[in-house]
Design a protein around this motif. Structure first.
Motif, PDB file in Angstrom:
ATOM      1  N   UNK A   1       7.443 -15.367 -37.495  1.00 56.34           N
ATOM      2  CA  UNK A   1       7.890 -15.889 -38.786  1.00 56.34           C
ATOM      3  C   UNK A   1       6.877 -15.622 -39.892  1.00 56.34           C
ATOM      4  N   UNK A   2       5.605 -15.589 -39.534  1.00 58.03           N
ATOM      5  CA  UNK A   2       4.548 -15.372 -40.520  1.00 58.03           C
ATOM      6  C   UNK A   2       4.256 -13.891 -40.765  1.00 58.03           C
ATOM      7  N   UNK A   3       4.835 -13.022 -39.964  1.00 56.16           N
ATOM      8  CA  UNK A   3       4.543 -11.593 -40.087  1.00 56.16           C
ATOM      9  C   UNK A   3       5.219 -10.992 -41.322  1.00 56.16           C
ATOM     10  N   UNK A   4       4.549 -10.035 -41.938  1.00 59.67           N
ATOM     11  CA  UNK A   4       5.089  -9.391 -43.130  1.00 59.67           C
ATOM     12  C   UNK A   4       6.362  -8.607 -42.804  1.00 59.67           C
ATOM     13  N   UNK A   5       6.405  -8.006 -41.616  1.00 59.93           N
ATOM     14  CA  UNK A   5       7.585  -7.236 -41.220  1.00 59.93           C
ATOM     15  C   UNK A   5       8.821  -8.115 -41.159  1.00 59.93           C
TER      16      UNK A   5
ATOM     17  N   UNK B   1       9.863  -9.437 -44.882  1.00 61.04           N
ATOM     18  CA  UNK B   1      10.424  -8.480 -45.839  1.00 61.04           C
ATOM     19  C   UNK B   1      11.904  -8.179 -45.597  1.00 61.04           C
ATOM     20  N   UNK B   2      12.417  -8.596 -44.441  1.00 60.37           N
ATOM     21  CA  UNK B   2      13.844  -8.407 -44.192  1.00 60.37           C
ATOM     22  C   UNK B   2      14.602  -9.508 -44.926  1.00 60.37           C
ATOM     23  N   UNK B   3      15.529  -9.176 -45.819  1.00 63.05           N
ATOM     24  CA  UNK B   3      16.258 -10.209 -46.557  1.00 63.05           C
ATOM     25  C   UNK B   3      17.107 -11.061 -45.614  1.00 63.05           C
ATOM     26  N   UNK B   4      17.297 -12.315 -45.987  1.00 58.07           N
ATOM     27  CA  UNK B   4      18.125 -13.201 -45.173  1.00 58.07           C
ATOM     28  C   UNK B   4      19.557 -12.691 -45.125  1.00 58.07           C
ATOM     29  N   UNK B   5      20.043 -12.237 -46.268  1.00 61.10           N
ATOM     30  CA  UNK B   5      21.412 -11.726 -46.363  1.00 61.10           C
ATOM     31  C   UNK B   5      21.415 -10.413 -47.137  1.00 61.10           C
TER      32      UNK B   5
END
Length: 212
Positions: A196-200, A203-207
């Motif tokens: 959850x804390x990772x940048x990868x 950066x993925x949008x929720x929707x």
């Protein structure tokens, strides 16, 4: 069927909504995952879509096994990682609860993609009527999980959806102590927290449409 060292998850950037539970579960289980992001341009060309059984993402590859449909993937992972209950009775209850999660997810998706600007307040007003079903069931089992004494794939699915709702409305779980405890407990698991804390992951949008 044992999982290979690094199964592969393929998805298009417009369809991120159902990936969270899969990624969270695999991370928590210490399973490496290769993620392939397909551009919308490539997806719209149609060649890849034509290879998808139902014309939809995500696509999950585990050796020579190729799966579509996010809940089929979750069930596959549940079976392979001991997250499908201790017996057939628990497995049936887990299926039931996961179907309940999917009912709420369908409502959420309808809000996000069709009614966000006009129906958000009505959705939030009705949300407790959906959340109370999970709260009541968990109060009866009193184990901290949806079914039994161990995490199931349905818990990961619910956790992911609850995280989305906490973005939609930070106070949405204030009156649901069992659900709130589930989120806190899941968030505190070291491998889940790291993901959850990772940048990868961030950066993925929720929707896919930017609404949240």
């Amino acid at each position: 069927i044992p999982l290979q060292r690094s199964p592969k998850l393929v998805f298009a950037s417009a369809f991120p909504g159902r990936l969270g539970a899969i990624k969270i579960m695999l991370a928590d289980k210490g399973q490496e995952l290769k993620v392939v992001l397909v551009s919308m341009e490539e997806w719209q060309q149609g060649d890849l879509k034509a290879t998808c059984v139902f014309g939809q993402m995500p696509k999950f590859e585990d050796g020579d096994l190729v799966l579509f449909q996010s809940n089929a993937i979750l069930r596959h992972l549940g079976r392979n990682h001991g997250a499908y209950g201790k017996d057939s009775r628990e497995a049936s209850l887990i299926d039931m609860m996961n179907d309940g999660v999917e009912d709420l997810r369908s409502k959420y998706i309808k809000l996000i993609y069709q009614e966000y600007d006009t129906g958000k307040q009505a959705y939030l007003k009705d949300l407790p009527n959906s959340l109370c079903k999970f709260e009541t069931f968990m109060a009866k089992t009193n184990s901290g999980f949806l079914v039994g004494k161990e995490l199931s794939f349905a818990d990961y699915n619910l956790f992911d959806l609850l995280l989305n709702h906490l973005v939609l409305c930070p106070k949405s779980l204030d009156n649901f102590p069992k659900l709130n405890d589930l989120v806190k407990k899941m968030s505190a698991r070291p491998k889940v927290r790291a993901l959850l804390d990772s940048e990868a992951f961030k950066k993925i949008p929720i929707n896919g449409n930017g609404k949240q």
